[in-house]
Write a protein that holds these residues in place. Structure first.
Motif, PDB file in Angstrom:
ATOM      1  N   GLN A 295       0.832  -1.189   0.000  1.00 18.43           N
ATOM      2  CA  GLN A 295       0.000   0.000   0.000  1.00 18.43           C
ATOM      3  C   GLN A 295       0.875   1.249   0.000  1.00 18.43           C
ATOM      4  N   VAL A 296       0.535   2.185  -0.869  1.00 16.03           N
ATOM      5  CA  VAL A 296       1.221   3.474  -0.910  1.00 16.03           C
ATOM      6  C   VAL A 296       0.514   4.423   0.050  1.00 16.03           C
ATOM      7  N   LEU A 297       1.254   4.934   1.018  1.00 18.05           N
ATOM      8  CA  LEU A 297       0.696   5.861   1.996  1.00 18.05           C
ATOM      9  C   LEU A 297       1.389   7.214   1.838  1.00 18.05           C
ATOM     10  N   HIS A 298       0.614   8.231   1.539  1.00 13.15           N
ATOM     11  CA  HIS A 298       1.182   9.573   1.444  1.00 13.15           C
ATOM     12  C   HIS A 298       1.468  10.065   2.856  1.00 13.15           C
ATOM     13  N   THR A 299       2.746  10.245   3.187  1.00 13.54           N
ATOM     14  CA  THR A 299       3.153  10.640   4.544  1.00 13.54           C
ATOM     15  C   THR A 299       4.019  11.898   4.481  1.00 13.54           C
ATOM     16  N   PRO A 300       3.424  13.028   4.126  1.00 12.41           N
ATOM     17  CA  PRO A 300       4.208  14.263   3.962  1.00 12.41           C
ATOM     18  C   PRO A 300       4.731  14.792   5.290  1.00 12.41           C
ATOM     19  N   GLY A 301       5.708  15.670   5.167  1.00 12.93           N
ATOM     20  CA  GLY A 301       6.345  16.293   6.326  1.00 12.93           C
ATOM     21  C   GLY A 301       7.780  16.601   5.970  1.00 12.93           C
ATOM     22  N   HIS A 302       8.570  15.554   5.787  1.00  7.25           N
ATOM     23  CA  HIS A 302       9.962  15.735   5.347  1.00  7.25           C
ATOM     24  C   HIS A 302       9.994  16.362   3.961  1.00  7.25           C
ATOM     25  N   THR A 303       9.129  15.890   3.070  1.00 12.26           N
ATOM     26  CA  THR A 303       8.833  16.569   1.803  1.00 12.26           C
ATOM     27  C   THR A 303       7.325  16.455   1.577  1.00 12.26           C
ATOM     28  N   LEU A 304       6.802  17.299   0.682  1.00 12.17           N
ATOM     29  CA  LEU A 304       5.358  17.281   0.410  1.00 12.17           C
ATOM     30  C   LEU A 304       4.916  15.988  -0.260  1.00 12.17           C
TER      31      LEU A 304
ATOM     32  N   LYS B 242      14.622  24.999  17.299  1.00 13.84           N
ATOM     33  CA  LYS B 242      15.192  23.650  17.251  1.00 13.84           C
ATOM     34  C   LYS B 242      14.997  23.014  15.882  1.00 13.84           C
ATOM     35  N   ILE B 243      13.885  23.352  15.226  1.00 13.73           N
ATOM     36  CA  ILE B 243      13.664  22.847  13.869  1.00 13.73           C
ATOM     37  C   ILE B 243      14.765  23.354  12.948  1.00 13.73           C
ATOM     38  N   ALA B 244      15.073  24.636  13.085  1.00 16.72           N
ATOM     39  CA  ALA B 244      16.090  25.245  12.234  1.00 16.72           C
ATOM     40  C   ALA B 244      17.467  24.643  12.503  1.00 16.72           C
TER      41      ALA B 244
ATOM     42  N   GLU C 282       9.041  23.396   1.904  1.00 18.40           N
ATOM     43  CA  GLU C 282       7.883  22.543   2.169  1.00 18.40           C
ATOM     44  C   GLU C 282       6.783  23.264   2.938  1.00 18.40           C
ATOM     45  N   GLY C 283       7.062  24.472   3.459  1.00 14.40           N
ATOM     46  CA  GLY C 283       6.047  25.253   4.142  1.00 14.40           C
ATOM     47  C   GLY C 283       6.114  25.126   5.651  1.00 14.40           C
ATOM     48  N   VAL C 284       5.578  26.138   6.342  1.00 10.36           N
ATOM     49  CA  VAL C 284       5.655  26.166   7.803  1.00 10.36           C
ATOM     50  C   VAL C 284       4.790  25.096   8.451  1.00 10.36           C
ATOM     51  N   SER C 285       3.859  24.522   7.700  1.00  6.13           N
ATOM     52  CA  SER C 285       3.008  23.471   8.263  1.00  6.13           C
ATOM     53  C   SER C 285       3.643  22.087   8.141  1.00  6.13           C
ATOM     54  N   ALA C 286       4.912  22.024   7.731  1.00  5.29           N
ATOM     55  CA  ALA C 286       5.578  20.723   7.588  1.00  5.29           C
ATOM     56  C   ALA C 286       5.566  19.945   8.890  1.00  5.29           C
TER      57      ALA C 286
ATOM     58  N   TRP D  48      14.818  15.846   8.892  1.00  7.26           N
ATOM     59  CA  TRP D  48      14.828  17.300   9.046  1.00  7.26           C
ATOM     60  C   TRP D  48      13.677  17.914   8.245  1.00  7.26           C
ATOM     61  N   LEU D  49      13.223  19.066   8.698  1.00  3.50           N
ATOM     62  CA  LEU D  49      12.081  19.732   8.079  1.00  3.50           C
ATOM     63  C   LEU D  49      12.537  20.991   7.347  1.00  3.50           C
TER      64      LEU D  49
END
Length: 327
Positions: free
Chosen positions: A131-140, A226-228, A172-176, A166-167
């Protein structure tokens, strides 16, 4: 599924890990960094699968350490590449922002995505269905692959055994960070016995690793700096890996030429880029990510340095031609 049907390759930087699914229609998940393409080919041959037999390559996402071997397999064996449709469109349209390779200053040879994937698509390897699961965050366009009968998860860089991907807030946007949490929540509802990520060892306790990743992301929401730090230290450490270190006198000019460095300095830390240089270097040394060796800054993580002649070619998406690969 027999254990031997899934072969996990834990690789040194600059390459990401790979997973080979040996079945009636074998697939390879991710292909490592471009300079390691011949080693990638050797590894799957030694596992009993010739490149000609590969049904397809599936990319979890389009960063250079995961897709760098695509060119070699596509040019030499006609291998079909599958990736999430959003990233596929950037790649196939030869967008200079494809793979974030321009912003990151990472060389990457051209390839074409022949199969555009969406959430809940299925990949049939013969005896099993993934199954392919779209799991965005690291990239869209980041995806994970899940095989429900064997309860196996391949999660790319969403989370690792003791870390998270890393984000990139700038691409990828601030909502990553929220997308990462949503992706983790989705995976937490699955029955997972085995999990493999893009870096580090096999994840022995997937549930605990997901919980730890969630806790880290939640902490970052209240401490965005910390994200940065997590991102810029990993990007520059990776640069030191692919360049096999950097002479002290070259560092300032190099950093000032990089899009990622300019963005982190100005927007994450609200500093002039020139001011941020010594701060970043001091943090790399303090954290143990890098060290000085005879006035040369080198990454401390184990790695296999790319050949200089490969790096000197410095191919990036802005150099790709529309007709490079037509598969």
């Amino acid at each position: 599924m027999k254990k031997t049907d899934i072969i996990f390759f834990e690789r040194k930087f600059p390459s990401a890990n790979m997973v080979l699914v040996k079945d009636q229609h074998p697939i390879l998940i991710d292909t490592g960094f471009g300079s390691d393409a011949l080693e990638t080919e050797r590894l799957i041959r030694e596992a009993g699968i010739s490149p000609e037999e590969l049904h397809m390559i599936v990319n979890t996402h389009y960063h250079s350490d995961h897709v760098g071997g695509n060119f070699h397999f596509q040019q030499n064996f006609g291998t079909r590449i599958a990736a999430h449709k959003w990233e596929a469109d950037l790649i196939n349209n030869r967008d200079r922002e494809a793979c974030s390779a321009e912003w990151l200053d990472q060389p990457l040879e051209p390839y074409h995505v022949g199969l555009k994937l969406s959430d809940r698509d299925e990949i049939h390897t013969g005896s099993r269905t993934w199954q392919v699961l779209h799991t965005p965050g690291h990239t869209l366009g980041h995806i994970s692959l899940y095989e429900p009968e064997a309860e196996v998860l391949i999660c790319g860089d969403l989370f690792h055994s003791n870390d998270v991907g890393w984000l990139n807030m700038f691409r990828e946007g601030v909502s990553a960070i929220q997308r990462s949490l949503d992706s983790l929540d989705r995976l937490s509802k699955l029955r997972i016995q085995q999990a493999y990520s893009g870096h580090g060892p096999q994840i022995e306790n997937p549930s605990a690793a997901i919980d730890a990743a969630r806790g880290r992301f939640e902490k970052w929401i209240s401490e965005p700096e910390k994200i940065a730090w997590h991102g810029c230290k990993r990007i520059f450490s990776y640069t030191l890996i692919i360049k096999d270190g950097m002479a002290k006198e070259d560092i300032d000019d190099y950093l000032l030429s990089c899009g990622w460095f300019q963005d982190f300095a100005r927007y994450s830390f609200e500093l002039q880029p020139e001011e941020f240089i010594p701060i970043l270097l001091n943090e790399l040394i303090r954290s143990g990510a890098a060290s000085w060796q005879d006035d040369r800054l080198v990454a401390n993580t184990p790695y296999q340095a790319p050949e200089k002649k490969w790096m000197d070619r410095n191919i990036r998406p802005k150099d790709w031609e529309p007709q490079d690969i037509l598969i």
